[in-house]
Design a protein around this motif. Structure first.
Motif, short mmCIF file in Angstrom:
data_model
loop_
_atom_site.label_atom_id
_atom_site.label_comp_id
_atom_site.label_asym_id
_atom_site.label_seq_id
_atom_site.Cartn_x
_atom_site.Cartn_y
_atom_site.Cartn_z
N LEU A 25 -21.98 9.40 -10.48
CA LEU A 25 -22.82 9.41 -9.30
C LEU A 25 -22.87 10.81 -8.68
O LEU A 25 -23.95 11.30 -8.33
CB LEU A 25 -22.32 8.41 -8.27
N PHE A 52 -18.26 -1.76 -6.32
CA PHE A 52 -17.01 -1.07 -5.97
C PHE A 52 -16.69 -1.08 -4.48
O PHE A 52 -15.69 -0.50 -4.07
CB PHE A 52 -17.07 0.38 -6.48
N ALA A 78 -25.36 0.16 -7.96
CA ALA A 78 -24.07 -0.20 -8.57
C ALA A 78 -22.90 0.01 -7.61
O ALA A 78 -21.81 -0.52 -7.86
CB ALA A 78 -23.85 0.59 -9.85
N ALA A 79 -23.11 0.71 -6.53
CA ALA A 79 -22.04 0.88 -5.53
C ALA A 79 -21.54 -0.48 -5.04
O ALA A 79 -20.37 -0.61 -4.66
CB ALA A 79 -22.53 1.72 -4.35
N TRP A 129 -12.93 2.38 -13.83
CA TRP A 129 -14.38 2.25 -13.71
C TRP A 129 -14.88 2.86 -12.41
O TRP A 129 -15.91 3.52 -12.38
CB TRP A 129 -14.80 0.78 -13.81
N GLY A 130 -14.13 2.64 -11.32
CA GLY A 130 -14.53 3.19 -10.03
C GLY A 130 -14.53 4.71 -10.04
O GLY A 130 -15.45 5.34 -9.51
N ARG A 145 -14.82 6.72 -12.74
CA ARG A 145 -15.91 7.18 -13.61
C ARG A 145 -17.25 7.04 -12.90
O ARG A 145 -18.11 7.93 -12.98
CB ARG A 145 -15.91 6.40 -14.92
N TYR A 146 -17.42 5.92 -12.21
CA TYR A 146 -18.67 5.70 -11.47
C TYR A 146 -18.89 6.82 -10.45
O TYR A 146 -19.99 7.39 -10.37
CB TYR A 146 -18.63 4.34 -10.75
N LEU A 189 -27.90 3.32 -10.44
CA LEU A 189 -26.61 3.94 -10.12
C LEU A 189 -26.22 3.75 -8.66
O LEU A 189 -25.07 3.41 -8.36
CB LEU A 189 -26.65 5.42 -10.48
N ALA A 230 -17.55 4.10 -2.14
CA ALA A 230 -18.67 3.24 -2.52
C ALA A 230 -19.35 2.66 -1.29
O ALA A 230 -20.57 2.45 -1.29
CB ALA A 230 -18.20 2.13 -3.45
#
Length: 125
Positions: free
Chosen positions: A100, A31, A27-28, A92-93, A95-96, A24, A38
């Protein structure tokens, strides 16, 4: 010993949680060109790798390792909380950042408990 070898000796829930946080936070990278948050997540993640490595080398695999998260993720979570109105869950950003933030919050609960236990004498892993 290295930290990942110590984590590999933990049960599947702890291993899964650690690997989830690794994925997770890494995954930054996906973005960083679209979300300023991010960039801060990635900066905190890289700093965490160095600080946790230092703590591990100094104290071993003990509960004090959570101090790294406390120092770096508490201000990050406050920052993300203040920015939460910009987290559009249809992207997506967005939700991420929600996932997080929740993950960091849960992790910090365990980290604060572990740090208190460490200073009360429970220096196990």
């Amino acid at each position: 010993m290295d930290m990942m070898a110590d984590i590999a000796r933990e049960g599947p829930l702890i291993q899964g949680w650690v690997y989830w946080m690794i994925v997770l936070n890494t995954a930054a990278i996906l973005f960083v060109f679209h979300r300023v948050e991010a960039r801060w997540v990635l900066a905190a993640w890289v700093a965490n790798l160095f600080l946790m490595g230092f703590l591990y080398d100094t104290y071993g695999y003990t509960r004090i390792l959570g101090l790294s998260h406390i120092i770096l993720w508490t201000p990050l979570l406050v920052y993300l909380w203040r920015r939460r109105t910009t987290f559009d869950a249809s992207t997506w950003g967005g939700r991420y950042l929600w996932v997080l933030s929740i993950t960091i919050f849960v992790s910090l609960i365990f980290d604060y408990v572990d740090l208190v236990r460490y200073f009360m004498g429970d220096q196990a892993a």
